[in-house]
Design an enzyme around this catalytic site. Structure first.
Site, PDB file in Angstrom:
ATOM      1  N   THR A  93    -114.561 113.249 -52.796  1.00 24.81           N
ATOM      2  CA  THR A  93    -115.542 113.787 -53.739  1.00 24.81           C
ATOM      3  C   THR A  93    -115.905 112.753 -54.797  1.00 24.81           C
ATOM      4  OG1 THR A  93    -114.688 116.005 -53.384  1.00 24.81           O
ATOM      5  CG2 THR A  93    -115.999 115.662 -55.364  1.00 24.81           C
ATOM      6  N   HIS A 117    -122.083 118.274 -49.739  1.00 24.30           N
ATOM      7  CA  HIS A 117    -121.025 119.255 -50.003  1.00 24.30           C
ATOM      8  C   HIS A 117    -120.527 119.728 -48.654  1.00 24.30           C
ATOM      9  CE1 HIS A 117    -118.971 122.938 -51.348  1.00 24.30           C
ATOM     10  NE2 HIS A 117    -119.523 123.482 -50.268  1.00 24.30           N
TER      11      HIS A 117
END
Length: 143
Positions: A93, A117
């Site tokens: 991330t 995502h």
């Protein structure tokens, strides 16, 4: 190995860079199949609802602002160990920790504007898919 589904978003910064096709190609080249897809412009309410688990965290408002800043592509991916495989393809991330060759290393601009995502578990995938896709909008593809 188990065939499962996972949820993916190609975020506004990646859409703006015109790398949707390159990202989908990465998924498909590693055995994941797109079984549902929609281009959307999220409303603030949709973005806040989707990221509700982060409400109250310091990055929540900037994440919502980013996610409504332009169109996104939501998709359902299917394949063996789809959740794990998608997370490996995406990379960490935090851009600083994303390994070379991952989507985030190649396309992210920052921690928030990190290009993609992906669901973190099968349970999250089921919830996230249901948030954006109605019954009948996800199709099993013949392989």
């Amino acid at each position: 190995m188990t065939i499962e589904r996972t949820f993916s978003i190609i975020k506004p910064n990646a859409v703006a860079k015109n790398v949707i096709g390159a990202i989908i190609q990465r998924f498909e080249s590693t055995g994941l199949t797109v079984v549902g897809a929609k281009m959307l412009q999220l409303t603030r309410e949709q973005a806040e609802g989707f990221y509700a688990e982060h409400k109250g965290k310091p990055f929540f408002d900037s994440l919502v602002d980013f996610m409504i800043s332009g169109p996104i592509l939501v998709q359902v991916l299917e394949g063996e160990d789809a959740v794990r495989r998608n997370r490996e393809i995406m990379g960490a991330t935090n851009l600083a920790n994303a390994l070379a060759g991952t989507l985030r290393a190649d396309y992210a601009d920052s921690f928030t504007e990190n290009a993609v995502h992906g669901s973190d578990s099968a349970e999250s995938a089921a919830r996230e898919i249901a948030y954006f896709f109605a019954d009948g909008e996800v199709c099993t593809r013949i392989r």
